[in-house]
Design a protein around this motif. Sequence first.
Motif, PDB file in Angstrom:
ATOM      1  N   PRO A   1       4.164  -7.188  58.235  1.00  0.00           N
ATOM      2  CA  PRO A   1       4.005  -6.954  59.822  1.00  0.00           C
ATOM      3  C   PRO A   1       3.814  -7.824  60.775  1.00  0.00           C
ATOM      4  O   PRO A   1       4.241  -7.885  61.868  1.00  0.00           O
TER       5      PRO A   1
ATOM      6  N   GLY B   1       5.711 -10.200  63.484  1.00  0.00           N
ATOM      7  CA  GLY B   1       5.608  -9.526  64.656  1.00  0.00           C
ATOM      8  C   GLY B   1       6.123  -8.803  65.531  1.00  0.00           C
ATOM      9  O   GLY B   1       6.620  -8.006  66.563  1.00  0.00           O
ATOM     10  N   ARG B   2       6.285  -7.880  63.472  1.00  0.00           N
ATOM     11  CA  ARG B   2       6.677  -6.030  64.309  1.00  0.00           C
ATOM     12  C   ARG B   2       6.620  -5.232  63.188  1.00  0.00           C
ATOM     13  O   ARG B   2       6.519  -5.422  62.209  1.00  0.00           O
TER      14      ARG B   2
ATOM     15  N   THR C   1      12.073  -6.506  57.036  1.00  0.00           N
ATOM     16  CA  THR C   1      10.886  -6.828  57.874  1.00  0.00           C
ATOM     17  C   THR C   1      10.810  -8.227  58.499  1.00  0.00           C
ATOM     18  O   THR C   1      10.723  -8.358  59.262  1.00  0.00           O
TER      19      THR C   1
ATOM     20  N   GLY D   1      11.654  -9.532  61.968  1.00  0.00           N
ATOM     21  CA  GLY D   1      11.385 -10.000  62.487  1.00  0.00           C
ATOM     22  C   GLY D   1      10.786 -11.805  62.954  1.00  0.00           C
ATOM     23  O   GLY D   1      11.791 -12.717  62.439  1.00  0.00           O
TER      24      GLY D   1
ATOM     25  N   ASP E   1      -2.562  -4.694  63.718  1.00  0.00           N
ATOM     26  CA  ASP E   1      -2.733  -3.570  64.644  1.00  0.00           C
ATOM     27  C   ASP E   1      -3.026  -2.785  64.097  1.00  0.00           C
ATOM     28  O   ASP E   1      -3.059  -0.821  65.267  1.00  0.00           O
TER      29      ASP E   1
ATOM     30  N   HIS F   1       0.110   1.919  65.120  1.00  0.00           N
ATOM     31  CA  HIS F   1       0.409   0.617  65.380  1.00  0.00           C
ATOM     32  C   HIS F   1      -1.451   1.087  66.981  1.00  0.00           C
ATOM     33  O   HIS F   1      -0.632   0.486  67.952  1.00  0.00           O
TER      34      HIS F   1
ATOM     35  N   TRP G   1      -2.120  -2.558  68.768  1.00  0.00           N
ATOM     36  CA  TRP G   1      -0.858  -2.890  69.529  1.00  0.00           C
ATOM     37  C   TRP G   1      -0.495  -2.357  70.860  1.00  0.00           C
ATOM     38  O   TRP G   1      -0.039  -1.962  71.759  1.00  0.00           O
TER      39      TRP G   1
END
Length: 841
Positions: free
Chosen positions: A284, A288-289, A350, A354, A516, A541, A544
Amino acid sequence: MKSVNQEAVEQDPQQLHEDLHDIWGNPKGLKALTIVNHTTLGLRFMITGMVFFLIGGILAMLVRTQLAMPDQDFMSPEIYNQVTTMHGTVMMFLFAIPMLEGLAIYLIPKMIGARDLVCPRLTSLGYFCYLFGGIILTSSLIIEMAPSSGWFMYTPLSSKEFAPDLGSDFWLLGITFVEISALSAGVELVVSILRTRTQGMALHKMPLFAWYILAMALMIVVGFPPLILGSVLLELERAVGMPFFQIAGGGDPILWQHLFWLFGHPEVYIIFLPAAGIISTLIPVFAGRPIVGYGWVVAAITIMGFISFGLWVHHMFTIGIPQLAQAFFSAASMLVAVPTAIQVFVWIATLWLGKPKMKLPMLWVMGFLIIFVCGGLTGVMLALVPFNWQVHDTHFVVAHMHYVLVGGMFFPLIAGLYYWLPLFSGRMPSENLGRWGFWLTFLGFNGTFLIMHWTGLLGMPRRIYTYEAGSGWEIFNLLSSISSFVLSAGIAMVLLDIALHFRFGKPAKHNPWNADTLEWANTMPPSAYNFVSLPNVETRHPLWDDPNLPHTMAEGKHSLAVASHGRREMWGTDPITGKVREIIHLPGNSWWPLFAAAALAVVCLSLLTKVYALSGVFVIIAGIFLLRWSWENGAHPKAAPDAGVKPGDPPLHSRTMDGPGLWAMGVFLIANGSFYLSYLFGWFYLWTVSPQWQMPETPPLSLILMGAAGVAVLAGCGVMEKLVRGLRQQRDAGLSASFYLAAALGALQVGLTGWALWQAELAPTQTSHDAVMLVGLVYALFHGGLAVVLTVLQGLRVGYGYVGAHAPFEPGVVALLWRYNVVTFGLLIGALAVLPRVLGG
């Protein structure tokens, strides 16, 4: 009055940092041996594990050198067997699990917003047990007395008849010592994750890495005791002749396989789960997600943990088990692929959704995905009984195991080390050296072990020290050996990069990967106490969602930003919701873990050298050290120098009835129960399977004496329950007398059980029936005696003012042991005294 969530501390952040450092800071010089801080101990575990990894790697290169050409005499058969046994033993027991536990010990408190693990002295004891056990085990190589029966130590190859030297004893005693370390870390991690998450971090908001470590730790707690039992039984057979695994005496060598693989197959997933947790943490961040399907991953972790305990016969398809059992375990072995596939698909989804950044850690992640999927496919092949029969005990199995364990653990571990290196050191690794290291390792690994699948299919057995020319295996073994040196060069490049980066690496900016999770809210490298103040976290997160959180935490704008009391403290929270329950105050640096581990090491060495009187003396000394350690606990001034709390804060855990020690005792008793159930399994297995099992015509145990002992322990437990209920209602009148009454009833149980044992006139060296019965009775005597000693100590602590209505915590912990003793003693009476009379032989 401000609530916990609204607390604001108006003081100089720098002064607060200095005050916390005075309380939490690590001493220098010789006193560094007293450190109990999780950051230091986690690093010690990992550095020690890496040293053992290098030893195991050198042994592997010796094996590949021996097998590179036919008819080699580079090593004698005896030395080759020692080298192969120690290679597997070192990599499985001294590297893989301790290394991953060390990483978890280092990271988990930082990830869940805690200042340390909940039982820091237990972590220290675990490290020293690991260090001393590993030294004892590897020293056998130096004196050429290493075990030579394979890292799984199958009987009768490891029994006295075929292994008369001390090699098997080194393995049994050293591994048991190391297992104490693994179990202590397992208990520590379970309780810490469940009870010390920062406020607001509900179970479903926890980082996925913490879920993986929780599952791993619970599996260690349940999975390791069967091997400890097997090691104890085999050492008793070798030392004094109790025939647990000898058919002529009523034993069965297959019992060892059951006990070993009850541990051994879950261990595969114990190693895989933390590695998969690293993958679920890194993907992740670099995609970037948030991860796709958080709930699916948690469900897969849980299912995998449960299923893994039903697969142990997967390793025993060729020993002659019934076809129905083969079909069941074959289906279960294929079923475990489902939760594994769920995780793989989540990782791929993922990445797909992403925008992946192919930084250095991601190279190792991609290498893992390729290698582990291949290893999983060959695992499904081995789950098919007819195919398993064909390739059993060939190099195909060796190759599969390395694809699953090395590909499934080592590649994620290096990915994680590169990812967290800036946190360790404050510096970035070299992209160039790191990439060279990856490609050499990736190509060398596949060149070594992909070829071994083929030699296995061509019929090359495992554990042979040489082979004849003209067998058709020559070129493949040569290529495999050459590739192994390429693999070694890659690993050397990685280790060189890690070593050099501490001196020459570029300084890392804060949170260099834009991660995160809370560990990146630390300074780099971290302080001894992790966080100046503990935040309220209600998101998966936190960094983030609130990039400014590290700064507000460092400025003391959150909770527990106070050091005037001199305590090491952190939150104790609800295991489900994360709501604050109490303030946990932790013990400081201590010599007792080192002293206790050193005494146990002397016990181990005394047993090796057959100086049994000395081992008995040091068992007592170790017990004294442990009891002295337990004395500085709870309301003792050294444990809680100031019992006061700020207005609006919850009480100290030692002033409640539900502190972390209660949970630690509960988890420890789960491990103890696994050991005990494994013992009962052995009793009934030999009773029903062993062809020479001899049941006496007249049961030797007196049902009257055992029943009276059962009544005594039940009455003692009743007294303990009554006084605990009184403490819950703030009543402590006559507390000391109640403790002494319970202790007297416990002593009566011990005396009656000892009398029953004396009257039984067992012959444990002649029949496995009597040997197993003796082990069960000694188990009951030990636990009964332990309950008596701990209860007497509670009575003494009442007199010192450490226990009472103002500090009611400890009696509840001891009462748990009494409940356990009631249940296990009742089962013992049923298994050893009642059922033989009802069912006969």
